[in-house]
Design a protein around this motif. Structure first.
Motif: not given
Ligand code: NAD
Length: 294
Positions: A156-162, A199-202
Motif C-alpha cells: 500500500x505504500x506510494x512509490x515514485x520511481x524517477x 505524494x511518495x512514501x518511497x
C-alpha cells in the motif's frame, strides 16, 4: 533522518554469500564468473577489477576475457557461444559499453539467460514482469535490499520511481509492484514531477542529473534511494553527487548517500546473482526454457 549505509549492508551481504559459496564448494560445486571486457576504456577496466576482486573475496573464481577494440561482432558472438556451452562457467558478465561497431542489444540477448548475472536478458526481464523469478538486474535488486533495511511493510505504500531505463527504473518499478506498492513511474516527459514526488512514501531517483530532487519535493518521513552517480566540480574540486539534494533531506525518514549507498550494493548483487545462477546450474541444472527458476 537516517543515512542508509550501503557499504555496511553490502559487506554483511558479501559475508553471507561467502558462507553460501563455501557450502557449495564443500558440495563439490565450483562457481566461475566469466568477465568479458572489450577495448581499453579505463573506467570499464576499473569496474571490472572491482568486480573480480570482490568475486575472489567471496570465493567465486573469475575467468577474465580481455578482448581488443578491433574485435569483430562475429568474434564476440563466438566467445559468448563458447562461454554459454562451457559447463564450468556458471555466470557471464559483459562489461558495457561495447565499442560502437558492436550491437550491444544483440550481444546481450545471446548470453544464456541462466548465466546472465546482470539480469538484462529479455527472458529474465520477462520472468520479473510476470513474477516467476529469474535473475534480477543488480542495481534495482540492491535498492530493494537497502529499502528492506528500513521499510517493514511495502504493501500500500506510494512509490515514485524517477527514470525509466531498462537497467534501473523499469525493473525497479516491477520489484516495488511485486511487493504491493502503488507505483508511479516518471521520466523526462512527466509533467509536475515535484507534485508527484511529494505524494511518495518511497522515492527512487535514477536519472543522472546532479541533485535534481530537491528537499521540498520530499514528504516528511519518506524513504529516499539515490541511484544517481554524477561527477561535478565544486569549489574547484571534482566530486561525486547523486540525483538527490542530500543536504535538503533532514525531514526524510531515511536516505542513501552518494557515494556509499546504492553503488556498493550493485556489485554485491552481481555476486548474489552469480551464486544464484551457479546453484541453479548444479547437478540438477535448470534447463534452458524452464521457467521454474526459483
Ligand atoms: P538512463 O540515462 O538510461 O536513464 C535516465 C532516465 O531518467 C530516463 O528514463 C529519462 O527519461 C529520465 N529523465 C531524464 N531527465 C529527467 C527529468 N528531468 N525528469 C525526470 N526524469 C528524467 O540512466 P540509468 O542507466 O538509469 O542511470 C541513472 C543514473 O543512475 C545515472 O546517474 C547512473 O550513473 C546511475 N547508476 C548508478 C548505478 C549504481 O550502481 N549506483 C547503477 C546504474 C546507474
Amino acid at each position: 533522518m537516517k543515512t542508509i549505509d550501503g557499504n555496511a549492508v553490502a559487506s554483511k551481504f558479501r559475508a553471507r554469500l561467502a558462507d553460501e559459496v563455501a557450502l557449495l564448494r564443500a558440495d563439490g560445486r565450483d562457481l566461475a564468473l566469466a568477465v568479458i571486457l572489450v577495448g581499453d576504456d579505463p573506467a570499464s577496466a576499473v569496474y571490472v577489477r572491482r568486480k573480480v576482486e570482490q568475486a575472489t573475496e567471496v570465493g567465486i573464481r573469475s575467468i577474465e576475457r580481455r578482448l581488443p577494440t578491433s574485435l569483430s561482432e562475429a568474434e564476440l558472438v563466438q566467445t559468448i557461444a563458447e562461454l554459454n556451452a562451457d559447463p564450468a562457467v556458471t555466470g557471464i558478465l559483459l562489461q558495457l559499453p561495447l565499442p560502437r561497431h558492436i550491437d550491444s542489444g544483440r550481444i546481450l540477448n545471446l548470453i544464456h539467460p541462466d548465466k546472465d548475472v546482470d539480469g538484462f536478458h529479455p527472458m529474465n526481464i520477462g520472468r520479473l514482469a510476470n513474477g516467476t523469478g529469474g535473475i534480477i538486474p543488480c542495481t534495482p535488486l540492491g535498492c530493494i535490499l537497502l529499502l528492506e533495511t528500513v521499510v517493514n511493510d511495502f504493501r500500500g505504500k506510494h512509490a515514485v520511481v524517477i527514470g525509466r531505463s531498462n537497467i534501473v527504473g523499469k525493473p525497479m518499478s516491477l520489484l516495488l509492484l511485486e511487493r504491493g506498492c502503488t507505483v508511479v513511474m516518471t521520466h523526462s516527459q512527466t509533467r509536475s514531477l515535484p507534485e508527484i514526488v511529494r505524494e511518495a512514501d518511497i522515492v527512487i531517483a535514477a536519472v543522472g542529473r546532479p541533485e535534481m530532487v530537491r528537499g521540498d519535493w520530499i514528504k516528511p518521513g519518506a524513504v529516499v534511494i539515490d541511484v544517481g552517480i554524477n561527477r561535478v566540480e565544486r569549489d574547484g574540486k571534482r566530486r561525486l553527487v547523486g540525483d538527490v539534494e542530500f543536504a535538503g533531506m533532514a525531514h526524510a525518514d531515511a536516505v542513501t548517500p552518494v557515494p556509499g549507498g546504492v553503488g556498493p550494493m550493485t556489485i554485491a548483487c552481481l555476486l548474489a546473482n552469480t551464486v544464484r545462477a551457479g546453484k541453479a546450474m548444479g547437478p540438477n541444472a535448470v534447463a534452458y526454457g524452464d521457467f521454474n527458476f526459483r
